[in-house]
Design a protein around this motif. Structure first.
Motif, PDB file in Angstrom:
ATOM      1  N   ASP A 166      58.286 -70.573 -10.362  1.00  0.00           N
ATOM      2  CA  ASP A 166      57.004 -71.198 -10.696  1.00  0.00           C
ATOM      3  C   ASP A 166      56.367 -71.714  -9.431  1.00  0.00           C
ATOM      4  N   ARG A 167      55.072 -72.098  -9.550  1.00  0.00           N
ATOM      5  CA  ARG A 167      54.326 -72.592  -8.380  1.00  0.00           C
ATOM      6  C   ARG A 167      54.593 -74.064  -8.096  1.00  0.00           C
ATOM      7  N   ALA A 168      55.226 -74.749  -9.036  1.00  0.00           N
ATOM      8  CA  ALA A 168      55.518 -76.167  -8.798  1.00  0.00           C
ATOM      9  C   ALA A 168      56.483 -76.333  -7.638  1.00  0.00           C
ATOM     10  N   LEU A 169      57.356 -75.351  -7.426  1.00  0.00           N
ATOM     11  CA  LEU A 169      58.305 -75.434  -6.316  1.00  0.00           C
ATOM     12  C   LEU A 169      57.573 -75.464  -4.982  1.00  0.00           C
ATOM     13  N   ALA A 170      56.479 -74.698  -4.874  1.00  0.00           N
ATOM     14  CA  ALA A 170      55.711 -74.683  -3.623  1.00  0.00           C
ATOM     15  C   ALA A 170      55.150 -76.057  -3.305  1.00  0.00           C
ATOM     16  N   LYS A 171      54.703 -76.774  -4.320  1.00  0.00           N
ATOM     17  CA  LYS A 171      54.173 -78.118  -4.092  1.00  0.00           C
ATOM     18  C   LYS A 171      55.266 -79.071  -3.637  1.00  0.00           C
ATOM     19  N   GLY A 230      62.677 -65.243 -10.714  1.00  0.00           N
ATOM     20  CA  GLY A 230      63.763 -65.790  -9.916  1.00  0.00           C
ATOM     21  C   GLY A 230      64.626 -66.776 -10.707  1.00  0.00           C
ATOM     22  N   ASP A 231      65.880 -66.900 -10.300  1.00  0.00           N
ATOM     23  CA  ASP A 231      66.810 -67.819 -10.948  1.00  0.00           C
ATOM     24  C   ASP A 231      66.462 -69.251 -10.556  1.00  0.00           C
ATOM     25  N   PRO A 232      66.142 -70.123 -11.512  1.00  0.00           N
ATOM     26  CA  PRO A 232      65.797 -71.514 -11.155  1.00  0.00           C
ATOM     27  C   PRO A 232      66.929 -72.242 -10.448  1.00  0.00           C
ATOM     28  N   ASP A 233      68.186 -71.891 -10.759  1.00  0.00           N
ATOM     29  CA  ASP A 233      69.303 -72.537 -10.078  1.00  0.00           C
ATOM     30  C   ASP A 233      69.382 -72.137  -8.611  1.00  0.00           C
ATOM     31  N   CYS A 234      68.861 -70.956  -8.309  1.00  0.00           N
ATOM     32  CA  CYS A 234      68.863 -70.493  -6.914  1.00  0.00           C
ATOM     33  C   CYS A 234      67.671 -71.041  -6.141  1.00  0.00           C
ATOM     34  N   TRP A 235      66.515 -71.114  -6.820  1.00  0.00           N
ATOM     35  CA  TRP A 235      65.287 -71.562  -6.157  1.00  0.00           C
ATOM     36  C   TRP A 235      65.160 -73.079  -6.318  1.00  0.00           C
ATOM     37  N   VAL A 290      64.546 -76.909  -3.953  1.00  0.00           N
ATOM     38  CA  VAL A 290      63.947 -77.398  -2.711  1.00  0.00           C
ATOM     39  C   VAL A 290      64.970 -77.398  -1.587  1.00  0.00           C
ATOM     40  N   ALA A 291      66.188 -77.840  -1.894  1.00  0.00           N
ATOM     41  CA  ALA A 291      67.234 -77.881  -0.869  1.00  0.00           C
ATOM     42  C   ALA A 291      67.555 -76.482  -0.354  1.00  0.00           C
ATOM     43  N   ALA A 292      67.610 -75.489  -1.274  1.00  0.00           N
ATOM     44  CA  ALA A 292      67.922 -74.125  -0.851  1.00  0.00           C
ATOM     45  C   ALA A 292      66.803 -73.553   0.013  1.00  0.00           C
ATOM     46  N   VAL A 293      65.552 -73.848  -0.331  1.00  0.00           N
ATOM     47  CA  VAL A 293      64.427 -73.364   0.468  1.00  0.00           C
ATOM     48  C   VAL A 293      64.447 -73.986   1.860  1.00  0.00           C
ATOM     49  N   MET A 294      64.701 -75.286   1.932  1.00  0.00           N
ATOM     50  CA  MET A 294      64.740 -75.950   3.235  1.00  0.00           C
ATOM     51  C   MET A 294      65.882 -75.418   4.086  1.00  0.00           C
ATOM     52  N   THR A 295      67.003 -75.096   3.462  1.00  0.00           N
ATOM     53  CA  THR A 295      68.123 -74.509   4.215  1.00  0.00           C
ATOM     54  C   THR A 295      67.752 -73.145   4.770  1.00  0.00           C
ATOM     55  N   ALA A 296      67.065 -72.334   3.956  1.00  0.00           N
ATOM     56  CA  ALA A 296      66.638 -71.021   4.430  1.00  0.00           C
ATOM     57  C   ALA A 296      65.627 -71.134   5.566  1.00  0.00           C
ATOM     58  N   LEU A 297      64.756 -72.112   5.489  1.00  0.00           N
ATOM     59  CA  LEU A 297      63.755 -72.293   6.539  1.00  0.00           C
ATOM     60  C   LEU A 297      64.380 -72.782   7.839  1.00  0.00           C
TER      61      LEU A 297
END
Length: 563
Positions: free
Chosen positions: A503-508, A525-530, A532-539
């Motif tokens: 969803d787009r709420a994750l982007a916010k 996408g799998d919500p358990d995978c997506w 905030v912590a996982a995105v920050m780790t990837a970045l």
């Protein structure tokens, strides 16, 4: 009305041209934009021409005595509009349909969206007003109007047709902006009619007579009730069935907060202030008329708008209840700062009028005629009674959030917009007031009449200056306190694309943890995978200004890109 809509199309065309030219930078992009402007603009113009012509032709046989008193010019106009417009409209509509079938980008273009919005909203407005007149005739609240009946039929069919076209050319799950425009039209049409119905009923009750409800010549209660039903039906179609269920995007919140909460609250506050002021003047001040009914006529008229505004405000306020109860996001901040701003305006106006009343009392000896300062003082008290408690309630909630989450609150764009908007409004008001006051001062000095009369003539300018100074000083201290708060360090890419996010709420949420722009292309996408912590780790594993984040199995991976 038609000229205003044509002007809107011209502005839209300029926007389309600039947008395509900047995006593509090629001659083909500009040519496509110009072609769409003339194509869709001509199509809308022909829709209006054909609808007008058919309405005249359908209404003419239904008019009484048309053979003896009919207007030949109307018949000629109806025939020419229909015989010329229908073939041309059929041709250009077929061309548009073929273009959309050949190039799907046509149905997602900005020009097509503008055409659908203008055509559907025009059909809706004309058909709704005509239907109200037609139903009033059915209920014997007015005489038969053949033109209204014909417009109801023709423009109603056009509205249904454009609704079907919109549904056929809109991707699943997408809510176009005109849905919010239709919802606003229906809601406030119903609200205005509800205010009229309540006012008429209250007038009848206050006069201890029921005849005014049904026996007056225009049957205002019946017509108002019809308006409520039609407006509520339009609102149900556009809002309840469609827009309310859409993603809570910026457009969704803009509709709820501005069209619903903000506008409803302003109407309710103004109406309540009118009733309170008339009551205070009747018991404590100097009424304009000794007759009770005459004095409270404006109060009776304000009851209906108060009920309608309060209902609209209460309903849209409840829509934000879940978001406010769960977390303090920007939607909640916009609501609280918006209400606080409106209440602050009322309180500031009360303080300003209070100073004016004091200056009027101090210079009463220079007044030759007119009401005294008593009524002015009561007007100030009215605004203070309404504005101060409301501002204090919401500003206290904002203050609690500022103390508990200082970094998040002080870095909020809503708070910064509130403060800078307030500084700008106060600054403009202070400059205008200072110019007016200084002009009046020097005018009396040059004329040789300087004295108490000068102070009285400057009372509004001085009151605005003092009020502006107090408001600016208070909020300047708040602004300096915000600047002293240490914000958590932000870093990372300037642009992030979440490809496949649920969803787009994750982007916010990700945007709150970094200083760049975050965009999401939603997928399965799998919500358990997506998270905030996982995105920050990837970045953190990618050293680039522009990054796309994709799912790699059960983990997220960042990939450097260049747009």
């Amino acid at each position: 009305m038609i000229s205003a809509l044509v002007g809107l199309l011209v502005v839209a065309a300029l926007v389309v041209t600039a947008r395509n030219a900047a995006g593509r930078g090629q001659r083909q992009g500009v040519g496509t934009a110009v072609r769409r402007f003339f194509q869709f603009g001509l199509q809308f113009g022909l829709v209006v021409v054909v609808a007008s012509g058919l309405s005249i032709l359908i209404a003419r046989p239904l008019q009484r005595g048309v053979l003896a008193t009919g207007n030949d010019a109307d018949l000629a106009r109806g025939l020419s509009f229909s015989l010329v417009g229908i073939p041309l409209l059929w041709a250009i509509a077929r061309w548009t349909r073929r273009r959309i079938a050949e190039d799907p980008r046509e149905s997602t273009s900005f020009g097509w969206a503008v055409y659908l919005t203008v055509a559907e909203m025009t059909s809706l407005a004309v058909a709704s007003l005509a239907l109200q007149d037609s139903l009033a005739w059915v209920l014997r609240a007015r005489d038969f109007d053949a033109g209204a009946f014909a417009r109801t039929l023709v423009w109603g069919l056009l509205w249904v047709l454009h609704r079907r076209i919109t549904a056929a050319t809109t991707p699943a799950g997408i809510v176009r902006d005109h849905q919010y425009a239709g919802a606003a039209f229906g809601m406030w049409s119903a609200g205005i009619s509800l205010a009229s119905l309540v006012t008429v009923s209250f007038r009848s009750l206050s006069a201890l007579s029921s005849d005014a409800l049904v026996t007056t010549q225009d049957h205002p209660a019946t017509q108002a009730a019809i308006g409520v039903l039609i407006g509520a039906g339009v609102w149900y179609v556009y809002w309840v069935r469609t827009a309310q269920r859409a993603e809570r995007s910026q457009h969704w919140h803009a509709y709820v907060l501005l069209v619903g909460v903000g506008a409803g609250l302003v109407v309710a506050i103004v109406s309540a202030s009118t009733v309170l002021y008339d009551t205070l003047v009747w018991f404590l001040g100097t009424p304009d008329s000794p007759d009770r009914a005459t004095h409270f006529a404006s109060s009776v008229d304000a009851v209906g708008p108060f009920v309608a505004g309060a209902v609209i405000w209460w309903y849209h306020r409840t829509l934000l209840h879940e978001a406010r109860a769960a977390t303090r996001d920007e939607a909640r901040r916009v609501y609280e700062y918006l209400v606080a701003f409106i209440a602050l305006l009322a309180a500031s106006a009360g303080c300003m009028i209070l100073l004016v009343a004091l200056l009027e009392a101090a210079t009463a000896s220079t007044q030759l005629a007119g009401p005294g300062a008593g009524n002015t003082l009561l007007l100030a008290a009215t605004l203070l009674i309404v504005g101060v408690p409301m501002w204090w309630w919401f500003w206290r909630r904002i203050g609690r959030a500022r103390r508990s989450e200082a970094a998040a609150e002080t870095s909020s764009p809503t708070r910064r917009i509130y403060l800078f908007l307030l500084f700008g409004a106060v600054g403009v008001a202070a400059v205008v007031a200072m110019l007016a006051a200084v002009y009046l001062l020097f005018d009396d000095l040059v004329s040789g009449v300087f004295g108490l009369v000068t102070l009285r003539s400057m009372r509004w300018g001085l009151a605005i200056l003092v009020t502006a100074a107090v408001v600016a000083q208070y909020h300047w201290r708040i602004y300096r306190g915000d600047r002293a708060v240490e914000l958590p360090p932000t870093g990372g890419p300037h642009y992030v694309l979440l490809a496949g996010a649920p969803d787009r709420a994750l982007a916010k949420e990700v945007a709150l943890h970094m200083g760049g722009q975050v965009q999401a292309w939603t997928g399965s996408g799998d919500p358990d995978c997506w998270t905030v912590a996982a995105v920050m780790t990837a970045l953190s594993s990618v050293d680039a200004d522009e990054v796309v984040v994709v799912a790699d199995g059960q983990a997220l991976r960042g990939i450097a890109i260049r747009r």
